[in-house]
Design a protein around this motif. Structure first.
Motif, mmCIF file in Angstrom:
data_model
loop_
_atom_site.group_PDB
_atom_site.id
_atom_site.type_symbol
_atom_site.label_atom_id
_atom_site.label_comp_id
_atom_site.label_asym_id
_atom_site.label_seq_id
_atom_site.Cartn_x
_atom_site.Cartn_y
_atom_site.Cartn_z
ATOM 1 N N GLY A 16 -18.550 22.922 19.291
ATOM 2 C CA GLY A 16 -18.865 21.666 18.630
ATOM 3 C C GLY A 16 -17.757 20.635 18.738
ATOM 4 N N ARG A 55 -20.149 14.400 9.343
ATOM 5 C CA ARG A 55 -21.502 14.486 9.898
ATOM 6 C C ARG A 55 -22.538 14.675 8.779
ATOM 7 N NH1 ARG A 55 -21.880 15.950 15.671
ATOM 8 N NH2 ARG A 55 -24.006 16.599 15.194
ATOM 9 N N LYS A 113 -25.760 15.502 9.334
ATOM 10 C CA LYS A 113 -26.886 16.342 9.753
ATOM 11 C C LYS A 113 -26.383 17.556 10.512
ATOM 12 C CE LYS A 113 -31.355 16.094 12.146
ATOM 13 N NZ LYS A 113 -32.255 15.253 12.954
ATOM 14 N N SER A 114 -26.980 18.717 10.230
ATOM 15 C CA SER A 114 -26.666 19.917 11.003
ATOM 16 C C SER A 114 -27.968 20.575 11.447
ATOM 17 C CB SER A 114 -25.831 20.913 10.195
ATOM 18 O OG SER A 114 -26.615 21.522 9.188
ATOM 19 N N LEU A 159 -28.728 24.243 12.910
ATOM 20 C CA LEU A 159 -28.117 25.528 13.230
ATOM 21 C C LEU A 159 -29.174 26.579 13.522
ATOM 22 C CD1 LEU A 159 -25.228 25.634 10.595
ATOM 23 C CD2 LEU A 159 -25.213 24.706 12.921
ATOM 24 N N CYS A 171 -18.072 24.558 8.329
ATOM 25 C CA CYS A 171 -17.672 23.636 9.395
ATOM 26 C C CYS A 171 -16.896 22.452 8.819
ATOM 27 C CB CYS A 171 -18.906 23.150 10.138
ATOM 28 S SG CYS A 171 -18.553 21.963 11.439
ATOM 29 N N GLN A 227 -18.891 18.933 9.336
ATOM 30 C CA GLN A 227 -20.144 18.733 8.609
ATOM 31 C C GLN A 227 -19.862 18.348 7.153
ATOM 32 O OE1 GLN A 227 -23.112 18.629 9.723
ATOM 33 N NE2 GLN A 227 -23.099 19.746 11.664
ATOM 34 N N SER A 243 -23.938 19.975 3.448
ATOM 35 C CA SER A 243 -24.640 20.652 4.543
ATOM 36 C C SER A 243 -24.194 22.101 4.642
ATOM 37 C CB SER A 243 -24.373 19.952 5.885
ATOM 38 O OG SER A 243 -25.137 18.791 6.012
ATOM 39 N N ASN A 244 -22.890 22.306 4.579
ATOM 40 C CA ASN A 244 -22.359 23.673 4.630
ATOM 41 C C ASN A 244 -22.909 24.512 3.482
ATOM 42 O OD1 ASN A 244 -20.736 23.239 6.910
ATOM 43 N ND2 ASN A 244 -19.025 22.499 5.687
ATOM 44 N N THR A 303 -26.818 25.181 3.830
ATOM 45 C CA THR A 303 -27.078 26.139 4.904
ATOM 46 C C THR A 303 -26.694 27.547 4.482
ATOM 47 O OG1 THR A 303 -26.695 24.433 6.587
ATOM 48 C CG2 THR A 303 -26.605 26.718 7.314
#
Length: 474
Positions: free
Chosen positions: A100, A149, A151-152, A154, A181, A184, A188-189, A192
């Motif tokens: 990434g 960021r 948006k992710s 995965l 991450c 991110q 988001s982290n 997820t």
């Protein structure tokens, strides 16, 4: 068919073979001259181009060839004899595995310099700007280039009974789990990670790429930096979401920040993330985001810039390049949810835009109405179809803004621009090579490059965004 990386590398070397015989496994000293478009170091062994991932400009290394070719070769670092003063220890322990980020081992200010140089190299290669006359500015960077960021996307798999979500290592099917991450958004982290736990706890069927069996294949999250709302999309290979009610209950209990929960169905053997059908699981169809004074509703598949803070910087540069006075008719090609056009709308007489994704156009119309844009028209389709149609109807734009994918503008669109002849073209690009090639064509049609402004939308990667101002010569 060449991969994107191979094509980009081919764009950076002479068309003639060097005649130097290089073999896989061969080792030799190499001085790194610059960065390549994918973030690798570039050196020359007897005039033969060698790409070395992880090597930095100014370093003297011992290179070991991993792939020998007539036009260029690829190598790894066997030993660093002279280290760059700009080399740092990457804060992320897996940055070189997931693919990434490519430049976490380089000082941030140095990456900004090298990104401007990538744009410069492309223009010198493909355009006709006299030497020393290229109007390129320094790259505009971030004060804090982390967790930027929104948006992710995965991929999900199950290994030894454990659900993982991450990115595939380059040129492999090894999934690198990304639980924390550093680029991110932290939400988001978190979302997820918790979604992985829900899938694990409920023993939800996980998609197996090799067998083409199983349900959940991708976890997609999008975060609103303004409101904190999170949109969660589960991409499934099956029409039915297993244990739907139980998943909804767990998401509501463990992830109250998720205000939009969607399912997308993709049953094809493909590397594309999304399929054609998206349906609501729970909550709202969209989340709300705000850039400056402009607010946007974002549906699951709608395109929106991934770095909201730098998007404001990028769009302000686009507005500068457009040089609007309030009377201009503006076209926002590749408009997505209408972001660039709406950013310009208060200084233009009329905004028109087009996109091939119907959901994006529906969002664009909604966003224009919500922001009280006085005159707008958004249509499903391609710019090369709508520009000639509007011209035939007597509507000719003064300014056209293009923000194409990495492949650049379609040749038919460039032909349409040449025929429509807007006074000004604002080219927002995420790929210096395709940008410069397209600009080269527009130069032949009588357009002059007035300014090039690189913007760092993706810190620690080799990607560089830019805004190029083109003016029609009278």
């Amino acid at each position: 068919m060449k991969s994107t990386n191979q094509t980009n590398k081919s764009n950076q070397v002479d068309k003639k073979a060097t005649g130097v015989l290089i073999e896989t496994g061969q080792q030799f000293p190499l001085t790194i001259k610059r960065l390549g478009i994918n973030g690798e170091g570039v050196g020359y062994f007897k005039r033969h181009v060698v790409f070395v991932p992880g090597a930095l400009p100014g370093e003297e290394i011992v290179a070991k060839v991993t792939k020998a070719g007539d036009r260029f070769s690829e190598a790894t670092i066997k030993k660093i004899r002279k280290k760059s003063t700009e080399r740092i220890t990457a804060p992320c322990p897996i940055y070189d595995q997931c693919g990434g980020c490519q430049l976490q081992h380089m000082e941030y200010e140095a990456t900004l310099r090298e990104k401007a140089d990538l744009v410069r190299q492309a223009f010198e290669r493909y355009t006709h700007v006299p030497e020393g006359k290229l109007p390129i500015q320094e790259t505009l960077g971030m004060d804090n280039p982390w967790y930027y960021r929104n948006k992710s996307q995965l991929q999900v798999n199950k290994s030894k009974g454990e659900v993982k979500a991450g990115l595939y290592a380059q040129n492999s099917h090894t999934l690198i789990d990304l639980s924390a991450c550093m680029v991110q958004h932290k939400s988001s982290n978190h979302v997820t990670q918790v979604m992985k736990e829900i899938l694990q706890d409920l023993d939800i069927s996980i998609y197996n790429e090799r067998k083409h069996r199983g349900a959940v294949r991708t976890i997609v999250t999008r975060v609103s930096f303004k409101t904190g709302e999170v949109q969660l999309v589960l991409v499934t290979a099956e029409e039915t979401l297993p244990k739907r009610k139980q998943i909804i209950d767990e998401v509501k209990k463990r992830l109250p920040e998720v205000t939009s929960f969607m399912q997308n169905i993709n049953d094809q053997k493909t590397s594309l993330i999304f399929g054609d059908e998206t349906k609501l699981v729970n909550g709202e169809e969209t989340i709300q985001e705000t850039l400056g004074d402009v607010s946007f509703s974002l549906s699951a598949r709608a395109f929106f810039q991934l770095n909201p803070k730098q998007t404001v910087v990028l769009y302000n540069e686009a507005k500068k390049a457009a040089k609007l006075s309030g009377i201009e008719k503006v076209v926002d090609a590749y408009c997505g949810v209408g972001t660039i056009g709406l950013w310009l709308a208060n200084e233009a007489a009329e905004i028109r835009g087009m996109d091939i994704i119907e959901d994006s156009i529906l969002d664009a119309r909604h966003n224009a109405a919500k922001n009280n844009v006085r005159s707008y028209q958004y249509e499903v389709g391609k710019a090369e179809e709508w520009l000639p149609k509007w011209k035939k109807e007597g509507w000719i734009p003064d300014v056209v803004v293009v923000d194409p994918p990495r492949t650049g503008c379609d040749d038919k669109l460039l032909d349409s621009l040449k025929q429509t002849k807007p006074k000004r073209i604002v080219y927002v690009s995420c790929n210096p090579s395709t940008l410069a090639k397209d600009v080269g064509q527009l130069q032949k049609a009588g357009y002059q490059v007035k300014n090039i402004q690189p913007v760092d939308m993706f810190p620690w990667t080799a990607q560089v965004e830019s805004v190029t101002e083109l003016e029609k010569l009278s």
